[in-house]
Design an enzyme around this catalytic site. Structure first.
Site, mmCIF file in Angstrom:
data_model
loop_
_atom_site.group_PDB
_atom_site.id
_atom_site.type_symbol
_atom_site.label_atom_id
_atom_site.label_comp_id
_atom_site.label_asym_id
_atom_site.label_seq_id
_atom_site.Cartn_x
_atom_site.Cartn_y
_atom_site.Cartn_z
ATOM 1 N N ASP A 6 -6.814 -2.160 0.558
ATOM 2 C CA ASP A 6 -7.441 -1.145 1.391
ATOM 3 C C ASP A 6 -8.296 -1.893 2.405
ATOM 4 O O ASP A 6 -9.185 -2.658 2.017
ATOM 5 C CB ASP A 6 -8.302 -0.218 0.535
ATOM 6 C CG ASP A 6 -8.906 0.918 1.328
ATOM 7 O OD1 ASP A 6 -8.308 1.341 2.325
ATOM 8 O OD2 ASP A 6 -9.993 1.391 0.938
ATOM 9 N N ASP B 295 -10.522 -1.259 5.949
ATOM 10 C CA ASP B 295 -11.079 -0.283 6.882
ATOM 11 C C ASP B 295 -11.989 -0.971 7.887
ATOM 12 O O ASP B 295 -12.716 -1.911 7.546
ATOM 13 C CB ASP B 295 -11.916 0.758 6.133
ATOM 14 C CG ASP B 295 -11.095 1.626 5.214
ATOM 15 O OD1 ASP B 295 -10.055 2.134 5.667
ATOM 16 O OD2 ASP B 295 -11.479 1.795 4.044
ATOM 17 N N ARG C 248 -4.950 0.935 -5.597
ATOM 18 C CA ARG C 248 -4.300 0.386 -4.417
ATOM 19 C C ARG C 248 -4.284 -1.131 -4.419
ATOM 20 O O ARG C 248 -5.197 -1.766 -4.892
ATOM 21 C CB ARG C 248 -4.907 0.909 -3.134
ATOM 22 C CG ARG C 248 -6.388 0.780 -3.042
ATOM 23 C CD ARG C 248 -6.958 1.578 -1.907
ATOM 24 N NE ARG C 248 -6.684 2.979 -2.112
ATOM 25 C CZ ARG C 248 -7.105 3.956 -1.348
ATOM 26 N NH1 ARG C 248 -7.830 3.703 -0.303
ATOM 27 N NH2 ARG C 248 -6.806 5.202 -1.594
ATOM 28 N N ARG D 32 0.845 -1.193 0.000
ATOM 29 C CA ARG D 32 0.000 0.000 0.000
ATOM 30 C C ARG D 32 0.875 1.235 0.000
ATOM 31 O O ARG D 32 1.779 1.381 0.813
ATOM 32 C CB ARG D 32 -0.908 -0.007 1.235
ATOM 33 C CG ARG D 32 -1.704 1.267 1.464
ATOM 34 C CD ARG D 32 -2.854 1.430 0.488
ATOM 35 N NE ARG D 32 -3.540 2.688 0.681
ATOM 36 C CZ ARG D 32 -4.636 2.845 1.411
ATOM 37 N NH1 ARG D 32 -5.183 1.810 1.994
ATOM 38 N NH2 ARG D 32 -5.190 4.019 1.527
#
Length: 160
Positions: free
Chosen positions: A92, A94, A89, A79
């Protein structure tokens, strides 16, 4: 132990990076629930399509420590943080929901994630936790997905 719900996405070699991330999540947290994967257009920039999925896991880590661990996971998978926030990317990851907490903290730690308003986060989460309630609206993930204008953000189911 607290139940955390994550959103994972990639648009650079997504199968490789998402599979590897799932392996690392299992190694660190044990049994995890994994949603189906979906292909969708990039949001916020012109780029290759993303592949996204959701994961539910139990953790003893507080949200800030979990967020740090996830950032290190992203970093291990290439990343880049020296490019615009909305860019291609490799990985990712989250925290979308963490118990019923509402947090706005450092390192882009925002729970619930505002990206929950997008199909690529909401649909996978509704797949694995349809009865889970949004801590602010009180609506279940199934209710939020049923009300979502699905034609506005088409998703294509796919296998990893």
């Amino acid at each position: 132990m607290t139940r955390a719900y994550l959103s994972l996405g990639s648009n650079l070699e997504p199968r490789r990076h998402l599979r590897a991330a799932l392996d690392e999540l299992r190694a660190r947290f044990g049994a995890i629930e994994v949603s189906p994967a979906y292909r969708s257009r990039a949001v916020g920039f012109d780029g290759a399509d993303f592949v996204n999925l959701a994961v539910a896991l139990d953790t003893e880590l507080e949200p800030e420590a979990l967020n740090d661990w996830l950032h290190a996971l992203e970093d291990r998978h290439g990343r880049r943080r020296d490019v615009p926030r909305y860019a291609d990317r490799t990985l990712d990851v989250d925290i979308v929901l963490y118990d019923q907490r509402v947090i706005d903290g450092p390192g882009h730690l925002q729970i619930p994630r505002t990206e929950l308003k997008h199909a690529f986060v909401l649909r996978p989460l509704a797949d694995i936790a349809p009865q889970l309630r949004h801590p602010l609206s009180g609506h279940s993930m199934a209710e939020l997905w049923a009300a979502f204008p699905q034609q506005s953000e088409p998703l294509e189911p796919m296998s990893l």
